[in-house]
Design an enzyme around this catalytic site. Structure first.
Site, PDB file in Angstrom:
ATOM      1  CB  CYS A  16      45.714  39.625  38.455  1.00 13.42           C
ATOM      2  SG  CYS A  16      44.965  39.549  40.094  1.00 13.42           S
ATOM      3  CG  ASN A  70      42.038  35.643  42.863  1.00 15.81           C
ATOM      4  OD1 ASN A  70      41.517  34.744  43.518  1.00 15.81           O
ATOM      5  ND2 ASN A  70      41.406  36.226  41.882  1.00 15.81           N
ATOM      6  CB  CYS A  86      43.593  44.357  42.592  1.00 16.55           C
ATOM      7  SG  CYS A  86      44.192  44.894  44.200  1.00 16.55           S
ATOM      8  NE  ARG A  87      46.673  43.220  38.024  1.00 20.96           N
ATOM      9  CZ  ARG A  87      47.864  42.853  37.577  1.00 20.96           C
ATOM     10  NH1 ARG A  87      48.284  43.288  36.399  1.00 20.96           N
ATOM     11  NH2 ARG A  87      48.641  42.071  38.289  1.00 20.96           N
ATOM     12  CB  SER A  88      41.939  38.139  38.643  1.00 18.62           C
ATOM     13  OG  SER A  88      42.400  37.934  39.946  1.00 18.62           O
ATOM     14  CG  ASP A 104      48.634  45.285  40.694  1.00 18.87           C
ATOM     15  OD1 ASP A 104      47.562  45.596  41.259  1.00 18.87           O
ATOM     16  OD2 ASP A 104      49.413  44.435  41.149  1.00 18.87           O
TER      17      ASP A 104
END
Length: 150
Positions: free
Chosen positions: A9, A12, A14-16, A120
């Site tokens: 993402c 690095n 939150c999402r990933s 996000d």
């Protein structure tokens, strides 16, 4: 050869890292041998822990998360078999950075299921992080179904 995956993402945090933790957990539950890491296309949060809301969300669903943010490196394109982008913007950044001799398949993670990006959750609330978590569960299963078939 067991698949190796880099989930990517922007920052690095939150999402990933959620995607990394979830894919590891889903693979473990399915008995799939896999290596999973995550990284960001930006340098914004290098060395930082994931967002507290990301950690809390994974903890709520019993998924361990241990990660320090890092940026995607050129070596990652040869180290991993698959690099999965959270959204189109990060996919374009990865494609632009991808070396000619890269061996990794670089794709939008959503392309394994519904072609949808992972929104996000950074500027949202707990509900947005939980939505991200559940999307990562679905994407993890779809990815494993296609790549390893178990």
């Amino acid at each position: 050869m067991a698949p190796s995956v880099l989930v990517v993402c922007l920052g690095n945090i939150c999402r990933s890292p959620i995607g990394e933790a979830v894919l590891k957990q889903v693979a473990k539950e399915r008995g799939v041998d896999i290596t999973v890491d995550s990284a960001g296309t930006s340098r914004y949060h290098i060395g930082e822990d994931p967002d507290d809301r990301a950690i809390a969300t994974c903890r709520k669903f019993g998924v361990p998360m241990y990660h320090a943010a890092r940026q995607v490196s050129l070596e990652d394109f040869g180290r991993f078999t698959h690099i999965l982008a959270a959204d189109e913007a990060n996919l374009r950044t990865l494609q632009a950075k991808k070396p000619r001799d890269a061996t990794a398949e670089v794709r939008l993670w959503g392309s394994y299921l519904d072609d949808q990006p992972i929104a996000d959750p950074y500027y949202g609330g707990v509900r947005d992080f939980e939505k991200c978590y559940h999307q990562c569960v679905r994407l993890s299963n779809a990815f494993l179904d296609e790549v390893v078939g178990q």
